[in-house]
Every structure is written in structure tokens, then in C-alpha cells.
Design a protein around this motif. Structure first.
Motif, PDB file in Angstrom:
ATOM      1  N   VAL A 191     118.701   3.717  12.335  1.00  0.00           N
ATOM      2  CA  VAL A 191     118.845   5.180  12.330  1.00  0.00           C
ATOM      3  C   VAL A 191     117.514   5.828  12.688  1.00  0.00           C
ATOM      4  CG1 VAL A 191     119.644   7.177  11.017  1.00  0.00           C
ATOM      5  CG2 VAL A 191     120.527   4.891  10.454  1.00  0.00           C
ATOM      6  N   VAL A 192     117.538   6.658  13.724  1.00  0.00           N
ATOM      7  CA  VAL A 192     116.372   7.467  14.090  1.00  0.00           C
ATOM      8  C   VAL A 192     116.568   8.840  13.457  1.00  0.00           C
ATOM      9  CG1 VAL A 192     115.017   8.451  15.969  1.00  0.00           C
ATOM     10  CG2 VAL A 192     116.129   6.219  16.268  1.00  0.00           C
ATOM     11  N   GLU A 193     115.777   9.128  12.444  1.00  0.00           N
ATOM     12  CA  GLU A 193     115.888  10.412  11.735  1.00  0.00           C
ATOM     13  C   GLU A 193     114.801  11.351  12.244  1.00  0.00           C
ATOM     14  OE1 GLU A 193     116.914  10.187   7.402  1.00  0.00           O
ATOM     15  OE2 GLU A 193     116.402   8.071   7.664  1.00  0.00           O
ATOM     16  N   ALA A 292     115.602   1.779  18.920  1.00  0.00           N
ATOM     17  CA  ALA A 292     115.251   2.909  18.059  1.00  0.00           C
ATOM     18  C   ALA A 292     113.850   3.425  18.380  1.00  0.00           C
ATOM     19  CB  ALA A 292     115.345   2.495  16.598  1.00  0.00           C
ATOM     20  N   GLN A 293     112.907   2.515  18.601  1.00  0.00           N
ATOM     21  CA  GLN A 293     111.536   2.925  18.957  1.00  0.00           C
ATOM     22  C   GLN A 293     111.528   3.680  20.287  1.00  0.00           C
ATOM     23  OE1 GLN A 293     109.674  -1.030  18.632  1.00  0.00           O
ATOM     24  NE2 GLN A 293     108.334  -0.169  17.042  1.00  0.00           N
ATOM     25  N   ARG A 294     112.277   3.151  21.246  1.00  0.00           N
ATOM     26  CA  ARG A 294     112.322   3.786  22.570  1.00  0.00           C
ATOM     27  C   ARG A 294     112.942   5.181  22.478  1.00  0.00           C
ATOM     28  NH1 ARG A 294     114.859   0.074  24.694  1.00  0.00           N
ATOM     29  NH2 ARG A 294     116.970   0.922  24.705  1.00  0.00           N
ATOM     30  N   VAL A 295     114.018   5.303  21.719  1.00  0.00           N
ATOM     31  CA  VAL A 295     114.677   6.601  21.547  1.00  0.00           C
ATOM     32  C   VAL A 295     113.756   7.589  20.842  1.00  0.00           C
ATOM     33  CG1 VAL A 295     116.540   7.775  20.314  1.00  0.00           C
ATOM     34  CG2 VAL A 295     117.031   5.701  21.608  1.00  0.00           C
ATOM     35  N   LYS A 317     111.378   9.236  11.185  1.00  0.00           N
ATOM     36  CA  LYS A 317     111.242   7.801  10.922  1.00  0.00           C
ATOM     37  C   LYS A 317     112.432   7.028  11.467  1.00  0.00           C
ATOM     38  CE  LYS A 317     113.402   8.339   6.369  1.00  0.00           C
ATOM     39  NZ  LYS A 317     113.293   8.115   4.915  1.00  0.00           N
ATOM     40  N   ILE A 318     112.232   5.710  11.555  1.00  0.00           N
ATOM     41  CA  ILE A 318     113.308   4.777  11.874  1.00  0.00           C
ATOM     42  C   ILE A 318     113.643   4.044  10.583  1.00  0.00           C
ATOM     43  CG2 ILE A 318     113.967   2.748  13.204  1.00  0.00           C
ATOM     44  CD1 ILE A 318     111.877   3.620  15.306  1.00  0.00           C
TER      45      ILE A 318
END
Length: 483
Positions: A191-193, A292-295, A317-318
């Protein structure tokens, strides 16, 4: 103008069974079951007006100020109640003002001479700590902003992304949480918050007005919205000009935020990402940590460069579903399926609220405090019934009952009073005499057999003490059994 003045002159005062003042528009009054059709027809006319020629576009502001739209706005503003603005006018005074001065008020708006009053700034505590700035316009300005919001909703709502859930008709926070649960059950477990830093305070006016002009061709209407955006802020008697942001607390702000952040929704959709957004809270669901990091990197760049907003590097955060938080909810896995639970922060928040509601020094007001608990318990349970909160409700009930037992013991105070009340509750005289002279403090006594056997759950329920679990059972478990 004379026809409008005569129409508005028939706002009549009436009193309902609860003796609260309501107003009806006599010449236009329609049955309750026609309101939805009327609203949808008005929204359809709004969309047709936006697509029409020059003559129709000139009538945009007149559509906003149409008597039916103003009547709906008046009912909404008065129903919301709320605090007064810098002029001190209360919501219950607004109907009289509109009935008396609407002709002049409308004329000022149509001529362009109308100038919104200053917005009163107050600081309110945030649930997670700290404070948030809240802007309170005057009730007259809130009326016009509400009318604008109703009219603009018909223009934009159909173009909003279906995964935008905040402040929209037929959308809710529960729908957002259920959509997130579906993403998790399809294997998207990262989850990308995204946290937009001080979103309502840093909205770029030029960017927002550019988006508004794509659908609103009427310049007087755009100028009116611009005046509301640039209205001065009054803080402790000192006014300052605003060059960015929309005052959080005005009827227009939620819709304007959705219009701006719809650009983010369309970008996420274009990239094929799974997401849910509720106002400025956005969560994106992907299958791997690298994705997730890329997004996180790419979407942060888009938000800051294209929308001119700031993404908080410390709060964004991820996370995994166990640690993620969405609108007060979180998730856990059971038998291979992701299920909804209440977030730990939400539990801490309600416990703190109960302690504030039932402080140690409120023993003399225990009956009133217990009565005030009912809407708190009912509102909390209705919102969080979506999750698996059976055990949480039982723990909260234990906390609440212990608190009430402690306060009642403090209220009885003297051994003689305690003995008399214990006997009334069915305790034998010899034991009541022994227990009433205990050396234990009020907190220890509340958890001891002295009060557990005298002030039983049944006794407290008869006193009117609400129960989280009973409300949860009535709202969720019992409804499931009916089907």
C-alpha cells in the motif's frame, strides 16, 4: 426582479412537533417524493447550460441563484447549524434575512458588487495530535457557497473517477474501505499511502481556476468563485489576504478539492493503478515492493509538478495491510482472506474520548454524563460496524462500565451513603457494612466484587448506560441473521 421578490416573500415560518423553526416555500412546495427528481432535473439543466451557446452561458449565475436552488441551499445551511462568522449572525437568523433582503442581496451578486466577508479562522485539535486551521465564513456567504456547490456538482460529478469517494452523492467511506479490501484479495498487498501536506492551505488558485474555466464559461460566476477563494482571513482580530488555499470548513471547499484532485485520479487511472481516494487521503495498491517504490516516486513528482501541491515525505509511506490505515480502518488476514478491522489509532481515540466524557471530577453529574454517551456510542458503532469489532466492543463496554462504577462510588463518598446504596442494590446488611468501610480506592473498588456484584451490567443498563456490543449486534450481527 419583481417576480422573484414576490416569490421569495412567501417564505413562511412554521413550527414542527419538536418546536424547531422550519420554513416552507408556499408557492413552490412539492411532495417529498419529488425532491430527488427535481434535483436530478436541475443537474441535467446545469449540464445542458454548460454545453449551450452564449445566451445559455450568460444564464449560469441566474441558475445558481434560482429560487429552488437557493431554497435547497438554505435548508442545508440551516440544517448543518455551525458557528457564526465574523458578523455574528447565527444560522437560525438566516431565514429572516433571506426573506427580507433577498432582492437586494441577489442584485448585488448579479451586478458584481457583492464582496464576501472575512473568514473567521479557528484552530481545532486533530485526532492524531496537533491542530488544524478551520475557516468559518459568515452564514450569508455559506448560503451562496452552498448554492454554488449544488449547481457545480451537477457539472462535475459524472466526470469524477468512480474510485473517488469523498463528499460525493451516493459515495461513502465504507465503499472506499470495501474497494481496498477487494484490491488486497486480488494479491495487491503493498500500500502506497500518500499524505498531502496542509492540502487545503496550499491549493494553487491559478491551477484551480484554470480547471473551473473548462466547464464554467460564465465569467461572472468565475469571478464570484474567485472572490470566495481570495476572501480575507481574520485571526484574533487581525486580517490577512489569502493568495492560496481554500478555507477548510466552507461548503465549497470539498467540491473544489475533488475538482483539483480529479486530475490525480485520472493520472492514476491512465497508469492502470488500483487506488481509492477520499478527499485528500489517497491509497494505491500494488503487488510488489519495487512497484510501490516506483509509484511513490512518480506520483509524488506528478502531484508536486503538475498540481502544485506538497507531499509529506515523513507521513507518506509504503506499508503492508496490517500496518496501513484507511479512514480509521485497517486489515488482517484470516484463512487466506483479507478482512476489515478497526485501526489501533481509532481504538485509542475512542478510549480517550470516553475518558474526557467521564472525567474523575464528574461524579456529581454522572446521570447527565451517561445520557450524553448515547449519541457517541451509537455514532461510533454505526461507522465502524463495517469491521470485525465484536471483541473491541466488549472491551470498550468493560472500560465504560468500570468508569461509571468508579464515579458512582466517588459520588456516594461517605460510608453511610455507600452502605445505604449497597443495601438498595440487594447486598445483605452485614456485607454492605463491611464493604462500605473498605480502604480500597475508587479505581480498585470498581474492579472488585464490591461493585461487580452490586452494580451489575443489568443495573447499569437500567440506568441508561449504552453498550457498544449491543449496538453492534443490533446494527450488524442481527441484520445478517435476518438474511
Amino acid at each position: 426582479m419583481l417576480e422573484e421578490q414576490s416569490n421569495l416573500g412567501v417564505f413562511l415560518k412554521a413550527r414542527n412537533t419538536e418546536k424547531e423553526e422550519t420554513y416552507v416555500f408556499e408557492s413552490r412546495a412539492e411532495p417529498e417524493n419529488k425532491r430527488c427528481k427535481e434535483c436530478s432535473q436541475q443537474e441535467q439543466q446545469t449540464r445542458e447550460s454548460a454545453r449551450g451557446g452564449k445566451e445559455e452561458r450568460i444564464g449560469m449565475l441566474k441558475t445558481v441563484l434560482d429560487i429552488k436552488n437557493i431554497t435547497r441551499a438554505l435548508q442545508q445551511v440551516c440544517g448543518n447549524r455551525g458557528a457564526s462568522g465574523v458578523d455574528g449572525m447565527q444560522t437560525d437568523e438566516l431565514r429572516d434575512f433571506v426573506s427580507t433582503h433577498w432582492s437586494t442581496f441577489r442584485g448585488d451578486i448579479e451586478s458584481g458588487s457583492y464582496q464576501p466577508q472575512k473568514v473567521r479562522k479557528v484552530m481545532i485539535p486533530k485526532p492524531q495530535g496537533g491542530t488544524r486551521a478551520l475557516g468559518i465564513p459568515t452564514v450569508k456567504d455559506r448560503l451562496i457557497q452552498q448554492a454554488l456547490a449544488q449547481w457545480m456538482t451537477g457539472l462535475w460529478d459524472n466526470n469524477f473517477h468512480h474510485h473517488s469517494y469523498g463528499f460525493r452523492p451516493n459515495k461513502s467511506a465504507h465503499q472506499a474501505v470495501l474497494a481496498a479490501q477487494d484490491y488486497l484479495n486480488t494479491g495487491k498487498k503493498y500500500v502506497v499511502e500518500l499524505d498531502l501536506e496542509n492540502f487545503f492551505d496550499v491549493v494553487n488558485h491559478d491551477k484551480l481556476m484554470s480547471l473551473l474555466s473548462k466547464k464554467i464559461a460564465d465569467k461572472p460566476t468565475l469571478r464570484l468563485i474567485g472572490k470566495f477563494l481570495r476572501s480575507e482571513i481574520m485571526t484574533d482580530g487581525v486580517s490577512s489576504q489569502r493568495t492560496e488555499g481554500t478555507p477548510q470548513g466552507s461548503p465549497l471547499s470539498p467540491l473544489l478539492s475533488n475538482i483539483l484532485l480529479n486530475e490525480l485520479d485520472q493520472e492514476l487511472s491512465k497508469r492502470g493503478l488500483s487506488f481509492v481516494r477520499y478527499a485528500d487521503d489517497c491509497s494505491i495498491y500494488v503487488k510488489s515492493y519495487k512497484a510501490a517504490q516506483r509509484v511513490m516516486t512518480n506520483i509524488t513528482k506528478f502531484i508536486e509538478e503538475k498540481l502544485h501541491l506538497r507531499v509529506s515525505r515523513t507521513k507518506s509511506k509504503i506499508s503492508t495491510p496490517y500496518k496501513s490505515t484507511l479512514l480509521g480502518f485497517s486489515f488482517y488476514q484470516k484463512k487466506g482472506e483479507w478482512r476489515i478491522r478497526i485501526a489501533e489509532k481509532s481504538i485509542k481515540r475512542i478510549k480517550e474520548k470516553l475518558r474526557r466524557q467521564m472525567p474523575s471530577k464528574s461524579s456529581q453529574q454522572i446521570e447527565r454524563k451517561v445520557a450524553e454517551l448515547k449519541p457517541i456510542v451509537l455514532g461510533w458503532t454505526r461507522y465502524f460496524q463495517l469491521g470485525d469489532i465484536k471483541s473491541t466492543c466488549k472491551r470498550l463496554d468493560e472500560l465504560l462500565r468500570s468508569r461509571v462504577r468508579k464515579l458512582l462510588w466517588q459520588k456516594w463518598k461517605k460510608p453511610k451513603t455507600r452502605r445505604r446504596n449497597l443495601i438498595k442494590l440487594g447486598i445483605p446488611k452485614s456485607r454492605a457494612y463491611q464493604w462500605s468501610n473498605t480502604r480500597k480506592g475508587a479505581c480498585r473498588t470498581a474492579h472488585s466484587p464490591i461493585l461487580l456484584r452490586s452494580l451489575t451490567n443489568k443495573v447499569l443498563s437500567k440506568m441508561g448506560l449504552p453498550s457498544f456490543y449491543q449496538q453492534y449486534y443490533a446494527l450488524a450481527l442481527h441484520q445478517l441473521k435476518l438474511f
